[in-house]
Design a protein around this motif. Structure first.
Motif, PDB file in Angstrom:
ATOM      1  N   PRO A  59       0.810  -1.222   0.000  1.00 47.32           N
ATOM      2  CA  PRO A  59       0.000   0.000   0.000  1.00 47.32           C
ATOM      3  C   PRO A  59       0.842   1.271   0.000  1.00 47.32           C
ATOM      4  N   SER A  60       2.028   1.195   0.593  1.00 48.66           N
ATOM      5  CA  SER A  60       2.913   2.365   0.555  1.00 48.66           C
ATOM      6  C   SER A  60       3.340   2.683  -0.872  1.00 48.66           C
ATOM      7  N   LEU A  61       3.659   1.641  -1.642  1.00 51.06           N
ATOM      8  CA  LEU A  61       4.007   1.854  -3.046  1.00 51.06           C
ATOM      9  C   LEU A  61       2.810   2.356  -3.854  1.00 51.06           C
ATOM     10  N   ALA A  62       1.602   1.904  -3.494  1.00 50.06           N
ATOM     11  CA  ALA A  62       0.402   2.406  -4.160  1.00 50.06           C
ATOM     12  C   ALA A  62       0.239   3.901  -3.901  1.00 50.06           C
ATOM     13  N   VAL A  63       0.492   4.331  -2.666  1.00 51.70           N
ATOM     14  CA  VAL A  63       0.433   5.764  -2.354  1.00 51.70           C
ATOM     15  C   VAL A  63       1.474   6.517  -3.173  1.00 51.70           C
ATOM     16  N   GLY A  64       2.695   5.998  -3.238  1.00 52.32           N
ATOM     17  CA  GLY A  64       3.740   6.641  -4.028  1.00 52.32           C
ATOM     18  C   GLY A  64       3.380   6.723  -5.503  1.00 52.32           C
ATOM     19  N   SER A  65       2.737   5.684  -6.031  1.00 48.50           N
ATOM     20  CA  SER A  65       2.324   5.687  -7.431  1.00 48.50           C
ATOM     21  C   SER A  65       1.280   6.762  -7.696  1.00 48.50           C
ATOM     22  N   LEU A  66       0.353   6.933  -6.767  1.00 42.02           N
ATOM     23  CA  LEU A  66      -0.663   7.974  -6.924  1.00 42.02           C
ATOM     24  C   LEU A  66      -0.039   9.372  -6.836  1.00 42.02           C
ATOM     25  N   MET A  67       0.937   9.547  -5.962  1.00 40.14           N
ATOM     26  CA  MET A  67       1.593  10.849  -5.848  1.00 40.14           C
ATOM     27  C   MET A  67       2.373  11.209  -7.114  1.00 40.14           C
ATOM     28  N   ASN A  68       2.655  10.210  -7.950  1.00 39.02           N
ATOM     29  CA  ASN A  68       3.419  10.436  -9.181  1.00 39.02           C
ATOM     30  C   ASN A  68       2.589  11.085 -10.280  1.00 39.02           C
ATOM     31  N   ALA A  69       1.260  11.153 -10.116  1.00 39.01           N
ATOM     32  CA  ALA A  69       0.396  11.756 -11.136  1.00 39.01           C
ATOM     33  C   ALA A  69       0.569  13.275 -11.111  1.00 39.01           C
ATOM     34  N   ARG A  70       1.051  13.847 -12.176  1.00 33.63           N
ATOM     35  CA  ARG A  70       1.326  15.292 -12.212  1.00 33.63           C
ATOM     36  C   ARG A  70       0.302  16.053 -13.043  1.00 33.63           C
ATOM     37  N   GLY A  71      -0.054  15.548 -14.199  1.00 31.99           N
ATOM     38  CA  GLY A  71      -1.151  16.083 -14.970  1.00 31.99           C
ATOM     39  C   GLY A  71      -1.116  17.583 -15.198  1.00 31.99           C
ATOM     40  N   LEU A  72      -2.308  18.188 -15.103  1.00 35.10           N
ATOM     41  CA  LEU A  72      -2.495  19.583 -15.453  1.00 35.10           C
ATOM     42  C   LEU A  72      -1.662  20.530 -14.602  1.00 35.10           C
ATOM     43  N   MET A  73      -1.560  20.270 -13.287  1.00 33.06           N
ATOM     44  CA  MET A  73      -0.864  21.206 -12.410  1.00 33.06           C
ATOM     45  C   MET A  73       0.610  21.322 -12.780  1.00 33.06           C
ATOM     46  N   GLU A  74       1.206  20.223 -13.220  1.00 33.29           N
ATOM     47  CA  GLU A  74       2.593  20.280 -13.689  1.00 33.29           C
ATOM     48  C   GLU A  74       2.701  21.198 -14.907  1.00 33.29           C
ATOM     49  N   LEU A  75       1.732  21.088 -15.802  1.00 35.69           N
ATOM     50  CA  LEU A  75       1.764  21.921 -16.997  1.00 35.69           C
ATOM     51  C   LEU A  75       1.597  23.394 -16.641  1.00 35.69           C
ATOM     52  N   VAL A  76       0.734  23.688 -15.662  1.00 34.41           N
ATOM     53  CA  VAL A  76       0.581  25.067 -15.208  1.00 34.41           C
ATOM     54  C   VAL A  76       1.908  25.595 -14.662  1.00 34.41           C
ATOM     55  N   VAL A  77       2.574  24.788 -13.844  1.00 32.40           N
ATOM     56  CA  VAL A  77       3.836  25.204 -13.229  1.00 32.40           C
ATOM     57  C   VAL A  77       4.899  25.479 -14.293  1.00 32.40           C
ATOM     58  N   ILE A  78       5.073  24.561 -15.232  1.00 30.33           N
ATOM     59  CA  ILE A  78       6.160  24.742 -16.201  1.00 30.33           C
ATOM     60  C   ILE A  78       5.833  25.866 -17.193  1.00 30.33           C
ATOM     61  N   LYS A  79       4.531  26.081 -17.482  1.00 29.67           N
ATOM     62  CA  LYS A  79       4.188  27.210 -18.359  1.00 29.67           C
ATOM     63  C   LYS A  79       4.482  28.534 -17.653  1.00 29.67           C
ATOM     64  N   VAL A  80       4.228  28.588 -16.339  1.00 34.86           N
ATOM     65  CA  VAL A  80       4.595  29.769 -15.568  1.00 34.86           C
ATOM     66  C   VAL A  80       6.110  29.978 -15.629  1.00 34.86           C
ATOM     67  N   GLY A  81       6.852  28.894 -15.475  1.00 39.07           N
ATOM     68  CA  GLY A  81       8.313  28.988 -15.543  1.00 39.07           C
ATOM     69  C   GLY A  81       8.813  29.412 -16.906  1.00 39.07           C
ATOM     70  N   LEU A  82       8.178  28.926 -17.972  1.00 46.01           N
ATOM     71  CA  LEU A  82       8.572  29.323 -19.322  1.00 46.01           C
ATOM     72  C   LEU A  82       8.292  30.807 -19.541  1.00 46.01           C
ATOM     73  N   ASP A  83       7.110  31.263 -19.120  1.00 48.14           N
ATOM     74  CA  ASP A  83       6.762  32.676 -19.290  1.00 48.14           C
ATOM     75  C   ASP A  83       7.690  33.591 -18.482  1.00 48.14           C
ATOM     76  N   ALA A  84       8.157  33.085 -17.319  1.00 50.72           N
ATOM     77  CA  ALA A  84       9.034  33.888 -16.465  1.00 50.72           C
ATOM     78  C   ALA A  84      10.494  33.808 -16.876  1.00 50.72           C
ATOM     79  N   GLY A  85      10.821  32.995 -17.882  1.00 55.81           N
ATOM     80  CA  GLY A  85      12.196  32.871 -18.335  1.00 55.81           C
ATOM     81  C   GLY A  85      13.063  31.990 -17.462  1.00 55.81           C
ATOM     82  N   LEU A  86      12.451  31.123 -16.648  1.00 53.39           N
ATOM     83  CA  LEU A  86      13.216  30.233 -15.780  1.00 53.39           C
ATOM     84  C   LEU A  86      13.651  28.961 -16.490  1.00 53.39           C
ATOM     85  N   ILE A  87      12.965  28.595 -17.551  1.00 48.84           N
ATOM     86  CA  ILE A  87      13.357  27.462 -18.391  1.00 48.84           C
ATOM     87  C   ILE A  87      13.169  27.868 -19.840  1.00 48.84           C
TER      88      ILE A  87
END
Length: 426
Positions: free
Chosen positions: A346-374
């Motif tokens: 079950p601990s690995l199942a929790v870790g697997s669920l935490m690995n889902a990044r989806g939309l929020m990851e895209l929001v974060v990296i788009k913010v970083g791209l717009d800010a010139g951080l990447i």
């Protein structure tokens, strides 16, 4: 220009809906298909297969209206995310376990990301950017978990009230709070323009906005919504004032040097925790934002991708980023659950669920791209990582569910949870 804009919107919506429906048939959240549609419409696929048609449909000079619509969609979406923010079920019974999982799922991938950033910085950092803003942003991008996508995955699999599901939701909420706080600090540090004096000015502006939102706007809007609830007839004025408050807060955070999404999120978070209010916001705002405007955001993100991320030695870098992202999140989440006293599966199942990044990851990296951080190449790699880590969540859970003692069918949740962890025992 109007005809071109309408054709662009048509292509974006058709691609988003088509990819979303296709991937749902394979057990994936619709948002993964919509993100994939952004990749298909960008230079990596459409631009490579039909470069002349792609250049005619999405010329650089025509993207300003799309960018405005995408920003509006992102602001509306983050406003509703803030309004939805509340303690998930069973949090009190899982404070210790959720804290351990959230902290480990944040700090382990962050530490691994910092190490990887040392290798990536010389080749992939934008020109003139110092090491620490780049490294800290990259580490933050490694640490995000998509709370809305995670909730949707759990709901689709009937795991919302299981011990694994509730612990993952609680931990993801805490981990994302850490990540967004860190991202705000990074943007303040990078956007100040004159070192720590600029950082102090931006951070001070953010603190002032937070104080105004929660000390002034929160009681004001609580009074307004008590007097004129949104689910009653004649509440047009209240709804208009909600939109005005959201836009004002978004503009304020943009003005102090942060992204508009922070202001929209803060304003949503200050609203009363009222299920009737949330239902109205979802009906009137979230549907139009998610269905009509967010696909534009995905498409623009796809247009910002670079085909260079999939050539030569870049493929090895992409593989390293994905490997570190998966290892950090799965190992961090599993370590936190084990420290809370739960068995490995079950601990690995929790870790697997935490690995889902989806939309929020895209929001974060788009913010970083717009800010010139990447730059575009690293943005493309992180975009691909966001899709891959979300797609693999279902198969990892299915793998852990095999055998005589499945890891993801555990009951317990809020009702049966203990003070240490919420009923994950097998």
């Amino acid at each position: 220009m109007t005809t071109l804009l309408l054709l662009q919107l048509l292509a974006i919506l058709v691609a988003a809906r088509g990819c979303g429906l296709l991937l749902r048939r394979f057990g994936q959240p619709a948002v993964v298909g919509e993100m994939a549609a952004g990749v298909l419409l960008g230079p990596v696929v459409f631009g490579q297969l039909w470069p002349a048609t792609h250049a005619a449909l999405f010329p650089a000079a025509s993207l300003a209206p799309l960018s405005a619509l995408a920003t509006l969609g992102l602001v509306l979406f983050m406003f509703v995310v803030g309004a939805e923010l509340r303690a998930p079920q069973g949090l009190r019974s899982q404070v210790r376990a959720a804290g351990l999982v959230g902290a480990c799922a944040f700090f382990v991938p962050m530490a691994m990301g910092l190490v990887l950033a040392v290798w990536l910085y010389p080749a992939l950092a934008p020109d003139g950017l110092a090491f620490w803003p780049f490294a800290l942003f990259f580490a933050a991008a490694m640490s995000i978990t998509a709370f809305p996508v995670l909730a949707r995955i759990l709901k689709d699999r009937g795991m919302t009230r299981t011990g694994v599901g509730q612990l993952s939701l609680n931990a993801a909420a805490l981990a994302d709070v850490f990540t967004w706080m860190l991202l705000a600090l990074i943007l303040a540090l990078a956007g100040g323009g004159d070192g720590y004096a600029g950082f102090t000015r931006v951070a001070g502006g953010l603190l002032l906005i937070v104080a105004l939102v929660f000390l002034v706007l929160r009681p004001l809007y609580a009074w307004l919504l008590r007097r004129h609830p949104l689910d009653e007839d004649g509440a047009t004025v209240s709804f208009g004032l909600l939109l005005a408050g959201m836009l004002a807060c978004a503009a304020a955070t943009e003005w102090v040097g942060l992204h508009a999404v922070f202001g929209a999120f803060l304003f949503g978070a200050c609203l009363p925790r009222d299920d009737r209010l949330l239902a109205v916001l979802i009906e009137r705002i979230e549907h139009i934002a998610v269905v009509a405007l967010m696909p534009i955001f995905f498409a623009l993100a796809g247009l910002g991708m670079s085909a260079d991320a999939f050539t030569g030695g870049s493929v090895g870098v992409l593989a390293a980023i994905v490997a570190v992202a998966v290892a950090g999140k799965v190992a961090g989440g599993a370590l936190g659950a084990r420290l809370a006293g739960h068995p490995w599966r079950p601990s690995l199942a929790v870790g697997s669920l935490m690995n889902a990044r989806g939309l929020m990851e895209l929001v974060v990296i788009k913010v970083g791209l717009d800010a010139g951080l990447i730059g575009p190449v690293l943005f493309t790699m992180l975009f691909a990582m966001a899709i891959l880590t979300t797609v693999m969540t279902g198969p990892l859970l299915a793998l852990l569910a095999r055998g005589p003692r499945p890891a993801v069918q555990l009951e317990g949740g809020a009702a049966g949870g203990s003070a240490s962890g919420g009923g994950l025992d097998t």
